[in-house]
Design a protein around this motif. Sequence first.
Motif, PDB file in Angstrom:
ATOM      1  N   ALA A 147      49.975  83.505 -43.674  1.00  0.00           N
ATOM      2  CA  ALA A 147      49.731  83.910 -42.294  1.00  0.00           C
ATOM      3  C   ALA A 147      48.756  82.935 -41.638  1.00  0.00           C
ATOM      4  O   ALA A 147      48.083  82.148 -42.314  1.00  0.00           O
ATOM      5  N   ASN A 189      46.488  84.177 -39.097  1.00  0.00           N
ATOM      6  CA  ASN A 189      45.300  84.986 -38.822  1.00  0.00           C
ATOM      7  C   ASN A 189      44.830  85.752 -40.057  1.00  0.00           C
ATOM      8  O   ASN A 189      45.607  85.974 -40.988  1.00  0.00           O
ATOM      9  N   ALA A 201      46.882  88.689 -42.067  1.00  0.00           N
ATOM     10  CA  ALA A 201      48.210  88.520 -41.468  1.00  0.00           C
ATOM     11  C   ALA A 201      48.293  89.121 -40.069  1.00  0.00           C
ATOM     12  O   ALA A 201      49.347  89.583 -39.627  1.00  0.00           O
ATOM     13  N   GLY A 202      47.183  89.092 -39.359  1.00  0.00           N
ATOM     14  CA  GLY A 202      47.153  89.530 -37.973  1.00  0.00           C
ATOM     15  C   GLY A 202      47.006  91.016 -37.773  1.00  0.00           C
ATOM     16  O   GLY A 202      46.837  91.480 -36.644  1.00  0.00           O
ATOM     17  N   GLU A 253      50.618  85.457 -33.715  1.00  0.00           N
ATOM     18  CA  GLU A 253      51.349  84.324 -34.279  1.00  0.00           C
ATOM     19  C   GLU A 253      52.299  84.758 -35.393  1.00  0.00           C
ATOM     20  O   GLU A 253      53.409  84.240 -35.512  1.00  0.00           O
ATOM     21  N   GLU A 254      51.861  85.694 -36.213  1.00  0.00           N
ATOM     22  CA  GLU A 254      52.714  86.175 -37.295  1.00  0.00           C
ATOM     23  C   GLU A 254      53.985  86.814 -36.747  1.00  0.00           C
ATOM     24  O   GLU A 254      55.095  86.548 -37.227  1.00  0.00           O
ATOM     25  N   ILE A 274      55.759  83.094 -36.948  1.00  0.00           N
ATOM     26  CA  ILE A 274      55.923  82.919 -38.398  1.00  0.00           C
ATOM     27  C   ILE A 274      57.043  83.797 -38.949  1.00  0.00           C
ATOM     28  O   ILE A 274      57.897  83.329 -39.717  1.00  0.00           O
ATOM     29  N   GLU A 275      57.062  85.070 -38.569  1.00  0.00           N
ATOM     30  CA  GLU A 275      58.116  85.958 -39.085  1.00  0.00           C
ATOM     31  C   GLU A 275      59.513  85.499 -38.679  1.00  0.00           C
ATOM     32  O   GLU A 275      60.435  85.504 -39.518  1.00  0.00           O
ATOM     33  N   GLY A 296      56.656  86.428 -47.026  1.00  0.00           N
ATOM     34  CA  GLY A 296      55.499  86.325 -46.146  1.00  0.00           C
ATOM     35  C   GLY A 296      55.789  86.955 -44.787  1.00  0.00           C
ATOM     36  O   GLY A 296      56.839  87.567 -44.593  1.00  0.00           O
ATOM     37  N   PRO A 297      54.860  86.765 -43.856  1.00  0.00           N
ATOM     38  CA  PRO A 297      53.607  86.024 -44.012  1.00  0.00           C
ATOM     39  C   PRO A 297      52.579  86.807 -44.854  1.00  0.00           C
ATOM     40  O   PRO A 297      52.393  88.002 -44.663  1.00  0.00           O
ATOM     41  N   SER A 329      48.684  87.338 -46.320  1.00  0.00           N
ATOM     42  CA  SER A 329      47.286  87.101 -46.002  1.00  0.00           C
ATOM     43  C   SER A 329      46.762  85.999 -46.922  1.00  0.00           C
ATOM     44  O   SER A 329      46.849  86.100 -48.144  1.00  0.00           O
TER      45      SER A 329
END
Length: 334
Positions: free
Chosen positions: A209, A211, A214-215, A223-224, A228-229, A244-245, A247
Amino acid sequence: MASNSTPPIAISLGDPAGIGPEIVAKCWDHRGAFGLPPFVVIGDPRALSAVWDGPIATVDDPRDADAAFDVGLPLIVVPATGADVPGQPTVAGAHAALDALEMAVGLARSGTASAVVTGPVSKEQLYSIGFTHPGQTEFVAERCGVSASNVAMMLAGPSLRTVPVTTHVALGQVQGLLTQGLIEARGRAALRGLQRNFGIAQPRLAVAAFNPHAGEGGAMGREEIEIIEPAIAALRAEGWHVTGPHSADAMFHASARAQYDAALCMYHDQALIPLKTLHFEEGVNITLGLPIVRTAPDHGTAFDIAGQDRADPRAMAAAIRVAASAAAYRASCA
């Protein structure tokens, strides 16, 4: 008369005032203990003689390195305009380092070397002579006709491999640089690199992640969710094993590392801190996405200890072994 054996690995000496000459010489001295295949060094012999009194076997054809390897350290001479003093980098030394790098890449592209291992250079010195690339990786990519966006830097140690999505940029710039497309491109390069260079048929990639935590579902950044996802989903849709994402603070303990073959990280320190904590003396930088094999020890020129017989050669030895292994995997699949 050139040998018909497997071409040797070409090692560019790096900045002649750094620790490159010392660690390369130590690798030859301890080639049996390190389990190293034949290699040929490219650079100025005076840089080696300044820190080492061992035998040098000058060769013109890299393929002669095999026969010369037990006689002396095989060397293709790329002379500098002046002799460098260990620990005192010069413009002439920067030119010599770049010339050696250029020749090493050319030998690998022509097939007269099986792989390239690059010694440490000073980017500050290279910039002073007009070098415009962020680092050796981007230079090698350009010489191979590959866009820098299609290559990735993998840091590899005995128990961990990491790939940063963004590399040598300020931390404050990372957020603006992260895109779904960039994460997908780095992920594909990592997965294909695991297959092509490490012989892992079904590679597993764990994605970090950006953040903390993972935010936390968007509470500490989106962002995740937004970048990212979707990138992970796209890679999974292509048939890759990607998770993922995750941590980042829980990705690098021993049981977590057992669940993946490489970790895709969002920024430089997220990838390099765990790698250097675990494998500081053995970390190897391998460039993914190139038509040739290129590795490097994951450390710098260390001008402060150059010429003092204090440089540890283990990372250079690991870079040579990884290069040889990757070249063998590629040759077996050709």
